[in-house]
Design an enzyme around this catalytic site. Structure first.
Site, PDB file in Angstrom:
ATOM      1  N   TYR A 198       0.848  -1.432   0.016  1.00 53.85           N
ATOM      2  CA  TYR A 198      -0.217  -0.084   0.009  1.00 53.85           C
ATOM      3  C   TYR A 198       1.048   1.368  -0.147  1.00 53.85           C
ATOM      4  O   TYR A 198       0.470   2.162  -0.212  1.00 53.85           O
ATOM      5  CB  TYR A 198      -0.981   0.093   1.211  1.00 53.85           C
ATOM      6  CG  TYR A 198      -1.795  -1.006   1.441  1.00 53.85           C
ATOM      7  CD1 TYR A 198      -2.584  -1.581   0.179  1.00 53.85           C
ATOM      8  CD2 TYR A 198      -2.036  -1.821   2.518  1.00 53.85           C
ATOM      9  CE1 TYR A 198      -3.409  -2.686   0.350  1.00 53.85           C
ATOM     10  CE2 TYR A 198      -2.920  -2.704   2.421  1.00 53.85           C
ATOM     11  CZ  TYR A 198      -3.509  -3.191   1.383  1.00 53.85           C
ATOM     12  OH  TYR A 198      -4.517  -4.362   1.499  1.00 53.85           O
TER      13      TYR A 198
ATOM     14  N   LYS B 179       4.031 -15.278   2.560  1.00 54.59           N
ATOM     15  CA  LYS B 179       3.819 -16.120   1.088  1.00 54.59           C
ATOM     16  C   LYS B 179       5.342 -16.282   0.869  1.00 54.59           C
ATOM     17  O   LYS B 179       5.874 -15.578  -0.179  1.00 54.59           O
ATOM     18  CB  LYS B 179       3.211 -15.088   0.154  1.00 54.59           C
ATOM     19  CG  LYS B 179       2.917 -15.676  -0.995  1.00 54.59           C
ATOM     20  CD  LYS B 179       1.795 -16.846  -1.211  1.00 54.59           C
ATOM     21  CE  LYS B 179       1.728 -17.672  -2.656  1.00 54.59           C
ATOM     22  NZ  LYS B 179       0.959 -18.518  -2.537  1.00 54.59           N
TER      23      LYS B 179
ATOM     24  N   ASP C  88      -2.404 -18.440   1.428  1.00 53.83           N
ATOM     25  CA  ASP C  88      -3.352 -19.026   0.678  1.00 53.83           C
ATOM     26  C   ASP C  88      -4.039 -20.073   1.499  1.00 53.83           C
ATOM     27  O   ASP C  88      -5.410 -20.490   1.616  1.00 53.83           O
ATOM     28  CB  ASP C  88      -3.035 -19.469  -0.556  1.00 53.83           C
ATOM     29  CG  ASP C  88      -1.560 -19.819  -0.753  1.00 53.83           C
ATOM     30  OD1 ASP C  88      -0.959 -19.795   0.357  1.00 53.83           O
ATOM     31  OD2 ASP C  88      -1.087 -20.491  -1.830  1.00 53.83           O
TER      32      ASP C  88
ATOM     33  N   ASP D 252      -4.998  -7.077   5.807  1.00 54.32           N
ATOM     34  CA  ASP D 252      -6.423  -6.653   5.454  1.00 54.32           C
ATOM     35  C   ASP D 252      -7.421  -7.438   5.073  1.00 54.32           C
ATOM     36  O   ASP D 252      -8.510  -7.616   5.587  1.00 54.32           O
ATOM     37  CB  ASP D 252      -5.987  -5.402   4.399  1.00 54.32           C
ATOM     38  CG  ASP D 252      -7.029  -4.513   3.771  1.00 54.32           C
ATOM     39  OD1 ASP D 252      -8.227  -4.636   4.436  1.00 54.32           O
ATOM     40  OD2 ASP D 252      -6.916  -3.919   2.940  1.00 54.32           O
TER      41      ASP D 252
ATOM     42  N   ASP E  39     -10.649  -9.197   7.550  1.00 56.29           N
ATOM     43  CA  ASP E  39     -12.105  -9.052   7.272  1.00 56.29           C
ATOM     44  C   ASP E  39     -12.875 -10.344   7.173  1.00 56.29           C
ATOM     45  O   ASP E  39     -13.819 -10.739   7.403  1.00 56.29           O
ATOM     46  CB  ASP E  39     -12.198  -8.291   5.834  1.00 56.29           C
ATOM     47  CG  ASP E  39     -12.213  -7.001   6.127  1.00 56.29           C
ATOM     48  OD1 ASP E  39     -12.098  -6.252   7.186  1.00 56.29           O
ATOM     49  OD2 ASP E  39     -12.617  -6.293   4.946  1.00 56.29           O
TER      50      ASP E  39
END
Ligand code: NAD
Length: 375
Positions: free
Chosen positions: A144, A193, A225, A249, A253
């Site tokens: 970001y 990852k 994943d 993020d 959620d």
């Protein structure tokens, strides 16, 4: 203890649910003999109306001169986002305040109260042993904050986003996660990852190093994943879940739905000095604002987190959680968690939590003991 709290209620349901959180804090003052000086400031659309900007200097000053910030929510109806009052409201207020105070740690507890098991989207056998996890998300780096570019002609365009992480930043968030785990079930699951990304390889190496200073904690690494599946298959196995910004993020959620409603979820953002902003995970819910039906529990639990993480008031924090749990066991439900059954108003829910806080303290003698200074 005397503490000064900046109260930034914001827009929509913000002021309605904040009112209930303040009643709970007043009751905590009564029971434990603390003094909370609350100073109100405008932020979001309400600030734009009065000062012409979403995060005016008056509010900056109130926040800077406080021991912690209790935040509601900002923003207007989704179909009015282009009106001057609401345009870029979230960016100019909540993102601006996060940047102003350099909040780099985001804590989002996700707890499924046993009284709400039937509201959970997961199968009853999966949630049988409950869900109680703490998402710890790094906030200051990752993709970001890198360069974002799109170049070339239509049909041949190329897009580029830069992801980066500093070792020191990873180290700091890893310490935050392990410290939190030490106060819980002493298990950290680090999400990355590392089979592909350089940032994740560094993340894994640094987190593994930090773990050595917390020998009582268990550390496991899970690829993001795989994690997105595991949290659904076996949510009860996770305690502290440590994540870089982007994975945090998404995964935070995903797991937020386990609590039964967005209205149940508190959060905290902390900086390196330990200064914190506490807010519910939901937005300003303009669709139900002004109706007196919003669930105040996320805001009340945010106030509880403030007591624990900013003021070190662990007993007071636990007393609020106990009162919330008792209120749910008593059967009180706002519309979002009522499953179509009988529901109560925002203020009825708040009043019952205050009443149960009082009963909790009378039954356990907890307030009296704490104010006398005994263990
Ligand atoms: P939202 O979280 O406000 O609402 C989503 C749904 O959840 C709505 O149906 C709402 O009624 C319900 N809901 C949320 N909180 C609830 C509560 N306490 N009790 C009962 N039901 C509740 O998300 P949205 O509708 O996408 O966004 C509305 C506004 O909020 C937008 O302007 C958005 O920019 C803003 N927003 C602000 C923040 C923040 O202040 N940190 C975060 C997210 C969204």
């Amino acid at each position: 203890m005397n503490k000064k709290i900046a109260v930034l209620s914001g827009d929509g349901i913000g002021p309605e649910i904040m009112m209930e959180a303040l009643k709970v804090l007043r009751k905590i003052e009564d029971i434990f003999g603390h003094k909370f000086e609350t100073v109100e400031g405008l932020i979001g659309g309400s600030a734009r109306e009065k000062y012409g900007e979403h995060f005016p200097k008056e509010t900056v000053s109130i926040a800077e001169n406080s021991d912690a910030i209790l935040f509601g929510s900002v923003g207007g109806p989704v179909d009015k986002q282009m009106e001057p009052k609401w345009r870029n409201c979230e960016t100019n207020s909540i993102l601006a305040i996060r940047k102003h105070f350099n909040f780099n740690v985001n804590l989002r507890p996700v707890k499924l109260y046993s009284a709400l098991k039937s509201s959970c989207v997961l199968r009853s056998d999966i949630v049988e042993n409950g869900i109680d996890m703490l998402c710890v998300r790094e906030l200051s780096q990752d993709v970001y904050f890198g360069k974002h570019e799109t170049s070339g002609e239509v049909g041949m365009r190329h897009a580029f986003d830069e992801m980066s992480y500093d070792e020191k930043v990873i180290e700091a968030i890893a310490h935050a996660a392990f410290k939190a785990a030490m106060l819980r079930r002493k298990k950290v699951t680090s999400v990355d990852k590392a089979n592909v990304l350089s940032c994740s390889k560094l993340w894994r190496e640094v987190v593994t190093g930090v773990a050595k200073t917390y020998p009582d904690c268990i550390l496991e690494h899970v690829l993001v994943d795989n994690m997105s599946m595991q949290v659904i298959r076996r949510p009860g196995d996770f305690d502290v879940v440590l994540m870089p910004n982007m994975f945090g993020d998404i995964i935070s959620d995903e797991v937020s739905v386990f609590a039964g409603s967005l209205g149940m979820l508190p959060s905290a953002s902390l900086n390196e000095k330990g200064f914190g902003l506490y807010e519910p995970s939901s937005g300003s819910a303009p669709d139900i604002a002004g109706k007196g039906i919003a669930n105040p529990i996320g805001q009340i639990l945010s106030a509880a987190m403030m007591l624990k993480f900013s003021f070190g008031m662990n007993i007071e924090h636990d007393a609020i959680l106990g009162a919330v749990e008792k209120t749910l066991v008593d059967g009180l439900r706002t519309g979002d968690i009522a499953d179509g059954g009988k529901s109560v108003s925002t203020s009825e829910m708040g009043a019952k939590i205050v009443e149960n806080l009082n009963r909790f303290s009378l039954l356990t003698g907890v307030g009296a003991r704490a104010s006398l200074g005994s263990p």
